[in-house]
Design an enzyme around this catalytic site. Structure first.
Site, PDB file in Angstrom:
ATOM      1  N   GLU A   1      -6.091 -10.587  -0.937  1.00 17.98           N
ATOM      2  CA  GLU A   1      -6.883 -10.797   0.365  1.00 17.98           C
ATOM      3  C   GLU A   1      -8.507 -10.230  -0.146  1.00 17.98           C
ATOM      4  OE1 GLU A   1      -6.418  -6.716   2.628  1.00 17.98           O
ATOM      5  OE2 GLU A   1      -3.297  -7.540   2.099  1.00 17.98           O
TER       6      GLU A   1
ATOM      7  N   GLU B   1       0.152  -1.225   0.308  1.00 15.78           N
ATOM      8  CA  GLU B   1      -0.176  -0.121   0.333  1.00 15.78           C
ATOM      9  C   GLU B   1       0.911   1.071   0.402  1.00 15.78           C
ATOM     10  OE1 GLU B   1      -2.713  -0.446   3.322  1.00 15.78           O
ATOM     11  OE2 GLU B   1      -3.653  -2.344   2.441  1.00 15.78           O
TER      12      GLU B   1
HETATM   13  O1  G3I Z   1      -3.512  -6.419  18.906  1.00 14.11           O
HETATM   14  C1  G3I Z   1      -4.634  -5.369  19.427  1.00 14.11           C
HETATM   15  C2  G3I Z   1      -4.869  -5.674  20.787  1.00 14.11           C
HETATM   16  O2  G3I Z   1      -3.956  -6.447  21.910  1.00 14.11           O
HETATM   17  C3  G3I Z   1      -6.204  -4.607  20.690  1.00 14.11           C
HETATM   18  O3  G3I Z   1      -6.625  -4.967  22.571  1.00 14.11           O
HETATM   19  C4  G3I Z   1      -7.194  -5.005  20.354  1.00 14.11           C
HETATM   20  C5  G3I Z   1      -8.083  -3.142  20.686  1.00 14.11           C
HETATM   21  O4  G3I Z   1      -8.418  -2.604  19.709  1.00 14.11           O
HETATM   22  O5  G3I Z   1      -6.565  -4.270  19.027  1.00 14.11           O
HETATM   23  C6  G3I Z   1      -5.548  -5.145  18.832  1.00 14.11           C
HETATM   24  O6  G3I Z   1      -5.362  -4.939  17.390  1.00 14.11           O
HETATM   25  C7  G3I Z   1      -5.781  -4.507  16.371  1.00 14.11           C
HETATM   26  C8  G3I Z   1      -5.147  -5.530  15.397  1.00 14.11           C
HETATM   27  O7  G3I Z   1      -5.687  -6.232  14.304  1.00 14.11           O
HETATM   28  C9  G3I Z   1      -4.726  -6.797  15.873  1.00 14.11           C
HETATM   29  O8  G3I Z   1      -6.302  -7.804  16.444  1.00 14.11           O
HETATM   30  C10 G3I Z   1      -5.662  -2.907  16.144  1.00 14.11           C
HETATM   31  O9  G3I Z   1      -6.816  -2.420  16.591  1.00 14.11           O
HETATM   32  C11 G3I Z   1      -6.855  -3.479  14.752  1.00 14.11           C
HETATM   33  O10 G3I Z   1      -6.323  -2.471  13.999  1.00 14.11           O
HETATM   34  C12 G3I Z   1      -5.412  -4.498  13.783  1.00 14.11           C
HETATM   35  O11 G3I Z   1      -6.743  -3.900  12.314  1.00 14.11           O
HETATM   36  C13 G3I Z   1      -6.253  -4.930  11.599  1.00 14.11           C
HETATM   37  C14 G3I Z   1      -5.869  -3.878  10.348  1.00 14.11           C
HETATM   38  O12 G3I Z   1      -5.270  -4.763   8.999  1.00 14.11           O
HETATM   39  C15 G3I Z   1      -4.367  -2.767  10.441  1.00 14.11           C
HETATM   40  O13 G3I Z   1      -4.304  -2.338   9.527  1.00 14.11           O
HETATM   41  C16 G3I Z   1      -7.248  -6.299  10.434  1.00 14.11           C
HETATM   42  O14 G3I Z   1      -6.936  -6.854  11.937  1.00 14.11           O
HETATM   43  C17 G3I Z   1      -6.350  -7.018   9.435  1.00 14.11           C
HETATM   44  O15 G3I Z   1      -7.437  -7.274   8.580  1.00 14.11           O
HETATM   45  C18 G3I Z   1      -6.296  -5.437   8.623  1.00 14.11           C
HETATM   46  O16 G3I Z   1      -5.428  -6.316   7.708  1.00 14.11           O
HETATM   47  C19 G3I Z   1      -5.281  -5.192   6.359  1.00 14.11           C
HETATM   48  C20 G3I Z   1      -3.960  -6.162   5.727  1.00 14.11           C
HETATM   49  O17 G3I Z   1      -2.448  -6.139   6.754  1.00 14.11           O
HETATM   50  C21 G3I Z   1      -3.372  -4.877   4.363  1.00 14.11           C
HETATM   51  N1  G3I Z   1      -4.646  -4.886   3.439  1.00 14.11           N
HETATM   52  C22 G3I Z   1      -5.336  -4.192   4.260  1.00 14.11           C
HETATM   53  C23 G3I Z   1      -5.913  -5.169   5.044  1.00 14.11           C
HETATM   54  C24 G3I Z   1      -7.946  -5.368   6.313  1.00 14.11           C
HETATM   55  O18 G3I Z   1      -7.353  -3.368   6.207  1.00 14.11           O
END
Ligand code: G3I
Length: 574
Positions: free
Chosen positions: A479, A348
């Site tokens: 994805e 990205e």
């Molecule tokens: O790990 C922490 C946890 O400790 C905490 O309690 C919790 C509270 O919100 O957050 C957790 O982190 C989260 C993480 O996912 C793991 O679950 C983040 O807030 C959350 O923002 C994060 O989101 C991920 C996102 O990427 C980050 O931008 C999504 O799961 C994941 O599916 C998403 O994947 C991305 C690809 O990497 C790139 N392309 C887009 C795709 C979808 O957005």
């Protein structure tokens, strides 16, 4: 005088015969594949006329033509001494002496009489009739008199007409039953081989070249596992998290997928949260589980603006930043060497800018240009950070496939910008493929023409796949998920949220149709695509139900109860 008349009649017949004999009645050629490889020794037969048969060669090629079937375009039935010629748009008849009247009828393939001609009693030479204007397809011509009844097939293509067949009797023998109806199309070809599922393919004209026919071994055609059903096309992956690889989702994962990617567990925050503090145990557990089930593993992601800890950029000059980047990539790729076959090296790095040099997001109406994302990577190192990441990755594991991964590749401008630097990477042998994320919507946006989602069409996705493949790059769909919402309204309008726990039939059908359209297209391009990965297993665990507003979504192939949805059935059915 009499001799001259007989002689010139003979010459006339001979001329007709030769002209007609050169034109083939039937020419059907094609290649039979099992999705990946040519199928040799398959028997291909024209269903309604089994004299047209061929066996595929080592390239899966077959030809049904006069070489294998009827030998010329002029049909002589010696018993009835009856000759029919087709010349241009005119049918000529030679009706034997002793027959008083003959009726000629022109029928559609379904038996409807289009036109009737009476040849009458007083004939001299060869009577003829002018055919009406006919659209392409199959027709039948019947000639009936007090003594005989003959049926001929008339094939009309865009450029020519062909008279063929050698059938005498009733319509049943040529596909029309006594009531004048036919249930099938113009004709079919049948393909058979031991251990393969017999296949019949409709053909709409007898002049068809370069057919491409999928013909599958029974074990694959009847497979109930998603990845087995697709085993001749591409790997089918799923993103898993620290729980789903081992909890109730695991059996679905292992049954239906043969490729995995960690949703978050290989991102920089997870693997090196603080400088030099590498944490591999979670990712290793997941990778090992996948590999022990025989799956391939994609690595996601080495260099990204998101989920990268602040310390990476703190006090960093370009050289310091590159030192940290090289170290991270080298340690991580060495850890998973031989286990991870493909890495998203950079993710990205491209966005759209408006007049004020701000990210336009979805609002393409204010788009001024595409450019590199103004991330901390870019602020410190410019576009060089992309090349540095790929160089480090190539050095760390020369056997791994290296990918640039991004979303919205169906937007021409974004793709052109990506291609501009991907080409340079390719010239330096630093890249092997592109990852197309494909976070899609249940339908392309209609209301806002300037919304990126309006461009989410099968054609546009096919175009992006072909353009990247034309650069000599592998293509992975990395994805995939399909949100049940369109992008036409803002996601925080709670009155428009779908809140029922289960997806209703109407949504199921619509989602299934959309999944099917895309998978049909992916299969058409299986020579260019090596991996299609879903961003999750089931609807109870999807980033889309958290992001960006907590709006519940149902974008995957399995529902919240881990049961296959109609979308699953739809992509299994081909
Ligand atoms: O790990 C922490 C946890 O400790 C905490 O309690 C919790 C509270 O919100 O957050 C957790 O982190 C989260 C993480 O996912 C793991 O679950 C983040 O807030 C959350 O923002 C994060 O989101 C991920 C996102 O990427 C980050 O931008 C999504 O799961 C994941 O599916 C998403 O994947 C991305 C690809 O990497 C790139 N392309 C887009 C795709 C979808 O957005």
């Amino acid at each position: 005088m009499e001799m001259i008349r007989i002689f010139s009649t003979l010459i006339l017949f001979y001329t007709f015969f030769c002209a007609a004999a050169q034109a083939p009645d039937i020419s059907i050629t094609g290649i039979i594949t099992d999705g990946r490889n040519p199928v040799e020794n398959a028997i291909v037969t024209l269903v309604k006329d089994s004299r047209f048969a061929d066996t595929t060669d080592s390239k899966g090629a077959f030809t049904l033509s006069n070489k294998t079937g009827i030998s010329n375009n002029t049909v002589r039935n010696s018993k009835e001494n009856n000759l029919i010629f087709l010349r241009g748009n005119r049918l000529y008849f030679s009706v034997p002496d002793g027959i008083s009247t003959s009726d000629v009828m022109l029928h559609t393939a379904k038996g409807r009489c289009i036109q009737k001609y009476s040849l009458g009693k007083n004939r001299s030479g060869s009577p003829s009739i002018e055919l009406p204007k006919l659209s392409t397809g199959l027709y039948f011509i019947s000639i009936s008199s007090d003594r005989t009844s003959i049926i001929r097939k008339l094939i009309v293509t865009a450029t020519k007409k062909y008279l063929c067949g050698n059938s005498t009797g009733n319509f049943t023998s040529t596909g029309i039953n006594q009531s004048g109806q036919t249930s099938t199309g113009v004709d079919q070809i049948k393909i058979t081989k031991e251990n393969f599922l017999t296949k019949q393919v409709d053909i709409s004209s007898y002049k068809i070249e370069d057919l491409s026919i999928l013909f599958e071994p029974e074990s694959i055609a009847n497979a109930t596992s998603l990845h087995k059903r697709y085993s001749n096309f591409f790997h089918i992956g799923a993103a898993v998290d620290g729980n789903s690889y081992k909890d109730a989702h695991a059996s679905i994962w292992k049954t239906h997928f043969n490729s995995m990617v960690c949703e978050n567990e290989m991102k920089w925050t997870a693997l090196q949260p603080s400088s030099g503090n590498f944490q591999f145990s979670q990712a290793n557990a997941m990778v090992n589980a996948a590999r022990s089930s025989g799956m391939l593993v994609r690595g996601h992601v080495l260099c990204w603006f998101d989920q990268t800890p602040d310390w990476v950029f703190q006090g960093a000059s370009k050289e310091v930043l590159f030192g940290r980047l090289r170290n991270h990539i080298s340690k991580v790729m060495s850890e998973f060497k031989g286990k991870v076959y493909a890495w998203d090296v950079v993710n990205e790095a491209v966005i759209g800018y408006n007049d004020n040099d701000q990210d336009v997001g979805e609002d393409l109406g204010s788009l001024k240009r595409w450019g590199y994302r103004n991330s901390k990577w870019y602020q410190i190192a410019g576009e060089d950070h992309i090349f540095e990441a790929f160089k480090a990755a190539r050095a760390a594991d020369p056997n791994a496939k290296l990918f640039y991964n991004d979303f919205w590749n169906y937007l021409d401008g974004k793709r052109e910008f990506i291609i501009s630097f991907v080409k340079k990477l390719k010239e330096q042998n630093l890249i092997d493929g592109v990852g197309l994320q494909c976070h899609l919507n249940i339908s392309a946006a209609q209301e806002k023409k300037n919304n990126q989602s309006a461009y989410q069409t099968v054609d546009n996705l096919e175009k992006e796949i072909r353009e990247y493949a034309a650069l000599g790059l592998d293509v992975h769909i990395t994805e995939l998920d399909i949100s049940i919402y369109t992008r036409d309204y803002v996601s925080d309008d709670k009155s428009k949220w779908y809140t029922s726990p289960d997806l209703n039939e109407a949504y199921q059908d619509k989602l299934a149709k959309r999944y099917k359209e895309f998978f049909d297209m992916f299969r058409r391009n299986a020579d260019k695509i090596q991996n299609v990965t879903l961003w999750g297993i089931s609807d109870d665990n999807t980033w889309l139900s958290e992001f960006p507003s907590g709006r519940p979504d149902h974008p995957l192939l399995f529902d919240k109860h881990l049961k296959p949805k109609k979308a699953f059935d739809a992509i299994m059915d081909f």
